[in-house]
Each structure stands twice: as structure tokens, then as C-alpha cells.
Design an enzyme around this catalytic site. Sequence first.
Site, PDB file in Angstrom:
ATOM      1  N   GLU A   1     -19.185  -8.358   9.645  1.00 25.09           N
ATOM      2  CA  GLU A   1     -20.181  -7.713  10.499  1.00 25.09           C
ATOM      3  C   GLU A   1     -21.152  -8.715  11.129  1.00 25.09           C
ATOM      4  O   GLU A   1     -21.557  -8.573  12.285  1.00 25.09           O
ATOM      5  CB  GLU A   1     -20.955  -6.662   9.701  1.00 25.09           C
ATOM      6  CG  GLU A   1     -20.113  -5.486   9.232  1.00 25.09           C
ATOM      7  CD  GLU A   1     -19.411  -5.735   7.905  1.00 25.09           C
ATOM      8  OE1 GLU A   1     -18.719  -4.819   7.421  1.00 25.09           O
ATOM      9  OE2 GLU A   1     -19.549  -6.852   7.348  1.00 25.09           O
TER      10      GLU A   1
ATOM     11  N   LYS B   1       0.842  -1.195   0.000  1.00 24.57           N
ATOM     12  CA  LYS B   1       0.000   0.000   0.000  1.00 24.57           C
ATOM     13  C   LYS B   1       0.873   1.240   0.000  1.00 24.57           C
ATOM     14  O   LYS B   1       1.876   1.309   0.713  1.00 24.57           O
ATOM     15  CB  LYS B   1      -0.920   0.020   1.224  1.00 24.57           C
ATOM     16  CG  LYS B   1      -2.187  -0.785   1.069  1.00 24.57           C
ATOM     17  CD  LYS B   1      -3.143  -0.530   2.226  1.00 24.57           C
ATOM     18  CE  LYS B   1      -4.452  -1.249   2.029  1.00 24.57           C
ATOM     19  NZ  LYS B   1      -5.401  -0.996   3.127  1.00 24.57           N
TER      20      LYS B   1
ATOM     21  N   ARG C   1     -25.495  -5.020   7.205  1.00 24.27           N
ATOM     22  CA  ARG C   1     -25.033  -6.341   6.798  1.00 24.27           C
ATOM     23  C   ARG C   1     -25.255  -7.384   7.891  1.00 24.27           C
ATOM     24  O   ARG C   1     -25.166  -8.581   7.634  1.00 24.27           O
ATOM     25  CB  ARG C   1     -23.546  -6.280   6.431  1.00 24.27           C
ATOM     26  CG  ARG C   1     -23.199  -5.182   5.450  1.00 24.27           C
ATOM     27  CD  ARG C   1     -21.766  -5.285   4.976  1.00 24.27           C
ATOM     28  NE  ARG C   1     -21.718  -5.748   3.596  1.00 24.27           N
ATOM     29  CZ  ARG C   1     -20.626  -6.174   2.990  1.00 24.27           C
ATOM     30  NH1 ARG C   1     -19.491  -6.220   3.634  1.00 24.27           N
ATOM     31  NH2 ARG C   1     -20.657  -6.566   1.745  1.00 24.27           N
TER      32      ARG C   1
END
Length: 627
Positions: free
Chosen positions: A369, A285, A397
Site C-alpha cells: 500500500e 489453493k 498502512r
Amino acid sequence: MPKTNRQDYTLLANINSPCDLRKLPVDKLSYLAEEIRTFLVETLDVSGGHFASSLGALELTLALHYVYDTPKDHLVWDVGHQTYVHKILTGRADSLVTIKKTGGLSGFPKRSESPYDAFGVGHSSTSISAALGMNQADKLSGSSAKTVAVIGDGALTGGMAFEALNHAGGMHSDVLVVLNDNEMSISENVGALTSHLTKLLSGSMYNSFRETGKKILKKVPGAFEIAKRLETQAKGMFVPANLFEALDFYYVGPINGHDITGLIEALKTLKDHDGPKILHILTKKGKGYQKAEDDPIKFHHVSPKFNSEHTIKKTANPTYSNIFGRWICDMAAKDKKLVGITPAMREGSDLIAFSKRFADRYYDVAIAEQHAVTFAAGLACEGYKPVVAIYSTFLQRAYDQVIHDVSIQNLDVLYAVDRAGLVGADGATHAGSFDLSFMRCIPNTVIMTPSDENECYHMLSFGYQHKGPALVRYPRGSGTGAEITEHLSIEMGKANMVRKGKKYAILNFGTLLPIALQAAEKLNATVVDMRFVKPLDKVLLTKIVQEYAFIITLEENAIAGGAGSGVNEYLLNQDLLTQVKVRNIGLPNYYQEHGDKELLLSEVGISVQGIIDTALKMSEKPVKEKI
């Protein structure tokens, strides 16, 4: 001056679509990558936006568009934080400076924005399912189009991704899953061996030998299965192939995700490989921007002037997330039964200090979740007090788990719901527009809407002490600067009369209280900070009907099924609607575009003038008349 004009770059100036990209020789692509990296830094220094992820996926994006015939071939991204380079290559470079601005480009893939955006996305772990659907649609229609899903190692932790992998392998679909792994889970020496092995495994000579061997060994009883097991075991010594190959995926990798030539060779080989396959790549990243490489979390999203100015400006007031972070540390110090849970949102929910001070009671369950809520339910069963820190848009979710695993059993779980209401630049996929609507109908649930930081802090304590499911929702961003007091009187289902006026009563739910008070000053209206969405203060509502001719409810949630709807339902059931006019102000029944939050709210009447106009229209005065 920042070089935000594509024409300032030698190669990028001539890239208007992936067709132009494919005209370049492979040895020019690394130079183009450096131009794009500079262009991205310079542009986001003006506009702000998601940064580290896009830098990390730069070479991969180039290779994918170089090898695949997009948009005929489907390129499906997961989450979408990493798609700025994708936008640059697909005709949107000149508009990149408008990203996440009102009327500008979306910060995520969006089907209505470009034919190259095969699937709209904002939440994680959806790419493989969507890609599989597209793949099967092409099969049914006789299309020869290819489908690629790009998913990160973080997004792969979502259960939906594994469901899709299981389905894709079972039907022997022709889908390529690119696993973009930006965590260094393999050491340097093993990585070198892996790189050497991968070149062998992804090379055309190896694949030709492998396929020929299949045909021969299948004729020998038992030999093919033995050879297949030996191959998998050999690869498993160096790479995590076993899991994917157990799901009938052909696994290649991991390879260097910043080596454009290597990526192109692997993709070309896999493009024509029959059946489901996984290309595992390793990336960094923030690649090419040292500060982002060193701290990718900090540079996940950057503000304007991040590159040209080195001073970091801090807001005067703490955010509501900061208030939650302070509260959970304070409460954990008092109660050893408190457990903090987050689905991969430690920084966003400000659980950083808690994770360090109370590491044994901190759980980051990854992007899961559903698991987060049922995990909390299990803790509650055994006498612990779980606090689930979750964004409003992500709570959606886990809806089945909220009902089935927590509410039905009336378990002691506190939901700290962040990013409630509009989130401005991130748009509809991240907006917390519906939590009051979908939570209000669930039995055994207390729902609170603090109007400032002090109420937020003490409502979290109130919800924590409540025996049963409780929810406190608060918005993104800074508060009003309210001081956190030692005590605040809160009674179950009791509202707070903030201003006394005549004729109009404004019932406020949440942090819109300041604009309610400003409008009330001009209307000489009463303002009530309702505090509770469930249970409502029914005694006060009955009294207000007796004293006022007009009631306006105000909330930063969908009108449909929201807090105002709760007021309407109570008045209707008590036969009180004939005695009063009621209007609900809230979010509309359509998805609002990304842009400036205050402007978006104003467009749907959530503003001082919007409240005044609503009040005047109710009393049959001309709408144009201003007070």
C-alpha cells in the site's frame, strides 16, 4: 444432510486439541486430512467463509501442529484466511459453523478466542515481525519455546515482511519462516530435480555433514567462505535460495506442501537448527476441491450452499465496487492520462474489466500500500492522473505516504476508498472505521461521501477533475438501485437539501441517507446530504443554526475526529454552539466484534430508532417514547 458434526468422522471425532493429533501415527495423518477436507466443505456449505486458502494449507497445518508443541511454541499466521483447519485442530471444530457470525468464531486468528492464536491478524505481511518479537521475548525470559511464521508468497511482497527478514537475519534469531508458495513458478522437470535436491538438503545426514563440514572448514583460511558460496550457487541453480541466504537465513525447499510425511521430516530437522531458517513449500489453493483448484479466486470466500446448490444468485443492484469499476472504464476511455493502481485488490475493487481493456495503464503493485501511493505520486509528477483503488482499512498502512508524498506536494491523486464503514462478518481488522478521521486533518485534501450510486459515480468524476488530492469513500455491498444519470450538479463544498422539516436538522454523510429520511419522516425533521466532509458547507451550517434548535450528524465512521467532529469544530470556532444542541451519531470508540452489519450499526444507534431516540433525548422527552 451436511456432515457438520465432528462426531460423524472416525479420526476427527477424537481430535480435541493438537495433543490428540500428536498421538496419531504419521501414516494416519493423510486419512485425517481427507476427513478434515470433507468436514470443511460440508461446514462452509452451511456457514460460508474463507475456503480455498484453508484447503491449500491443510497438510501444512497438520504438520505444524504435529511437530511443534503448540500453544507453548508460537505459530504465527499471516493474514489468517487459511486458518480454518488451525481452528478445527485447536478445539473449535464444533463451533466452525458459527464462523464470522454474530457471537461466533472470528474468521481470523484472534488472541482472545484461543491460546493457540498467538497473534491476532487480518492484514498481511505482519507474521515475521510478530514472530521475531515473540522469539526475542522468549530469549530474554529464558524460555525454550520455538516460533514459526507462516507467510504466503503474496504477503511476502509487502515491504514490512522484508524489513523483518532483514532484522531477523541480522540478529541471528531462532525463527522459522514457512513460505507457503501457491504459484507454480517452477516447471515440472525442474520441480522434480528440486524435489530430489530438497530431500537431500533437508535430510538429517546432509545436515550432519553440513554442520561437521562447517567446523572443519572454519579452521582453514578462506575455505569456509568458498564452500558457502559454492553451496549457495549450487542451490541457486534450482531454487531461489540466494536472496534468503544473503539475509543469513538457512533456506530449504521448495518441497511439496501437500506431502504430510515430507513436511514433518523437514520441520523436525529445521526445528532444532540454530539460527533463522526458511522452509519454502509449494501448495495449491483449493487443494482437493476441483472447482476451487480451477478458480481459487472465485472460491477464496464462499457463500452458504456453494457446494449443494449450483446456481449462483446475483443481487438485484450493483455494488459500489461495480459502480467504481464502471466509472474507471468510462473515464479511461475519455482520458488517456488516467492510470489505475491497486495493491493486490483487482477483484475486490472491481478492476477486472479495466485491467483487460486498459492493460497498459493498469498496475497491480502487490500487497504494498505504501508503494502504491508513492508510485501514484511519481506518476502525478509527470502529468498523469493516477486513481488509487484501495480499501479503507488498507489505506491506513499508507498514511505517511498520503501526507508526505502526495499532500505536501499537492499532487493530483484520486483515492477511491472501498469498504468504508463496517464490513460485518470480517470484523474489526477489516472495518473502514477511521478514514474520515485520519484523512480530514490532512491539508490539500478534498473528501466526499456519496449517498447513493449516482452520487458515487459523479463524485469520482468530480474528484478526478479536481487539481489536487481527492478522496471518495463508499461502503461494501449493494447500493439502493439509483440510476446513473448523464449529469449531476456537484459544487465544491456544497451540500444538498433533501428534505425540509422543523426543529431537527439531520446532517448525513454517506450512504446512511435512507435511514436518515425514515427517521425524519417520523420526526418531521430536515435532512441534508452533506456530500463533502472537506470542505464543509459552512454557509449552510450557519443557516441551519439560525433555523433549527437541534442538529444530528450521521456517519459510518468513528465519531472521534470524524465528519461530525468537523461540524462541531466549525460551530465552536464561530461561537455558534451556544445557539444549538448538537449530537454526533457514528461508530463508537471501541472495536466492534464481527457479525451482522445492520445489528452492529443498530447497537451503536445508527438506525432509524437510534436517530429518533437521540432526537427525543436532545429535546428532553423520555427516551422510551416512540414516535
